[in-house]
Design a protein around this motif. Structure first.
Motif, PDB file in Angstrom:
ATOM      1  N   THR A  14     -44.462  25.864  53.186  1.00 51.90           N
ATOM      2  CA  THR A  14     -43.916  24.749  52.897  1.00 51.90           C
ATOM      3  C   THR A  14     -42.745  24.197  54.309  1.00 51.90           C
ATOM      4  O   THR A  14     -43.109  23.212  54.548  1.00 51.90           O
ATOM      5  CB  THR A  14     -43.026  24.437  51.679  1.00 51.90           C
ATOM      6  OG1 THR A  14     -42.011  25.342  51.672  1.00 51.90           O
ATOM      7  CG2 THR A  14     -44.130  24.592  50.489  1.00 51.90           C
ATOM      8  N   GLU A  17     -45.338  23.753  56.976  1.00 55.63           N
ATOM      9  CA  GLU A  17     -46.105  22.524  56.975  1.00 55.63           C
ATOM     10  C   GLU A  17     -45.355  21.342  57.523  1.00 55.63           C
ATOM     11  O   GLU A  17     -45.720  20.551  57.859  1.00 55.63           O
ATOM     12  CB  GLU A  17     -46.572  22.276  55.611  1.00 55.63           C
ATOM     13  CG  GLU A  17     -47.790  23.413  55.240  1.00 55.63           C
ATOM     14  CD  GLU A  17     -48.370  23.487  53.881  1.00 55.63           C
ATOM     15  OE1 GLU A  17     -47.690  22.937  53.048  1.00 55.63           O
ATOM     16  OE2 GLU A  17     -49.356  23.983  53.705  1.00 55.63           O
ATOM     17  N   GLN A  20     -44.464  21.086  60.843  1.00 60.48           N
ATOM     18  CA  GLN A  20     -45.692  20.640  61.498  1.00 60.48           C
ATOM     19  C   GLN A  20     -45.682  19.188  61.656  1.00 60.48           C
ATOM     20  O   GLN A  20     -46.207  18.598  62.756  1.00 60.48           O
ATOM     21  CB  GLN A  20     -46.870  21.334  61.124  1.00 60.48           C
ATOM     22  CG  GLN A  20     -48.293  21.177  61.901  1.00 60.48           C
ATOM     23  CD  GLN A  20     -49.519  21.733  61.400  1.00 60.48           C
ATOM     24  OE1 GLN A  20     -49.393  22.224  60.142  1.00 60.48           O
ATOM     25  NE2 GLN A  20     -50.305  21.758  62.240  1.00 60.48           N
TER      26      GLN A  20
END
Length: 124
Positions: A14, A17, A20
């Motif tokens: 998580t 992500e 990112q």
């Protein structure tokens, strides 16, 4: 959009992500993800990112061992590193200089300012 390539090394999916999304959408950077320090070292040597965002607490090989190996490899030693860790407040400026990292950002972090904070730390 600029052409910076950032490698994110963190064992938490998580976190990878969210970082990112922040770096791509708000920073305009390309992002590579590594779920482990070992994978991150391989990507650092082969992809030559412009910077690395590194967690310290990871299973197997922690961020300190990662930094030692990164700085020991002629292919990756010059890549700047920013720590992204729950332990960021533990580090003094002197310790960050000894580790040869550009700075440390605390988890949890402000997703809206993450790319700007990294950019400032790296002098971009």
């Amino acid at each position: 959009m600029n052409d910076k390539l950032i490698l994110v090394v963190d064992d938490e999916i998580t976190v990878r992500e969210v970082v990112q999304i922040c770096l791509e959408d708000l920073g305009g950077w390309r992002v590579l993800l590594a779920p482990s320090a070992q994978h991150g070292l391989k990507l650092a040597a082969t992809e030559q990112p412009d910077a690395i965002v590194l967690d310290i607490s990871m299973p197997g090989m922690d961020g300190f061992a990662f930094l030692e190996r990164l700085k020991g490899n002629p292919l990756s030693r010059s890549i700047p590193v920013v720590l992204l860790t729950a332990k960021a407040l533990w580090f003094t400026q002197h310790q960050l200089e000894q580790l040869k990292v550009a700075g440390a950002i605390s988890k949890p972090f402000n997703s809206l300012t993450l790319s700007q904070t990294i950019s400032t730390m790296l002098g971009w």
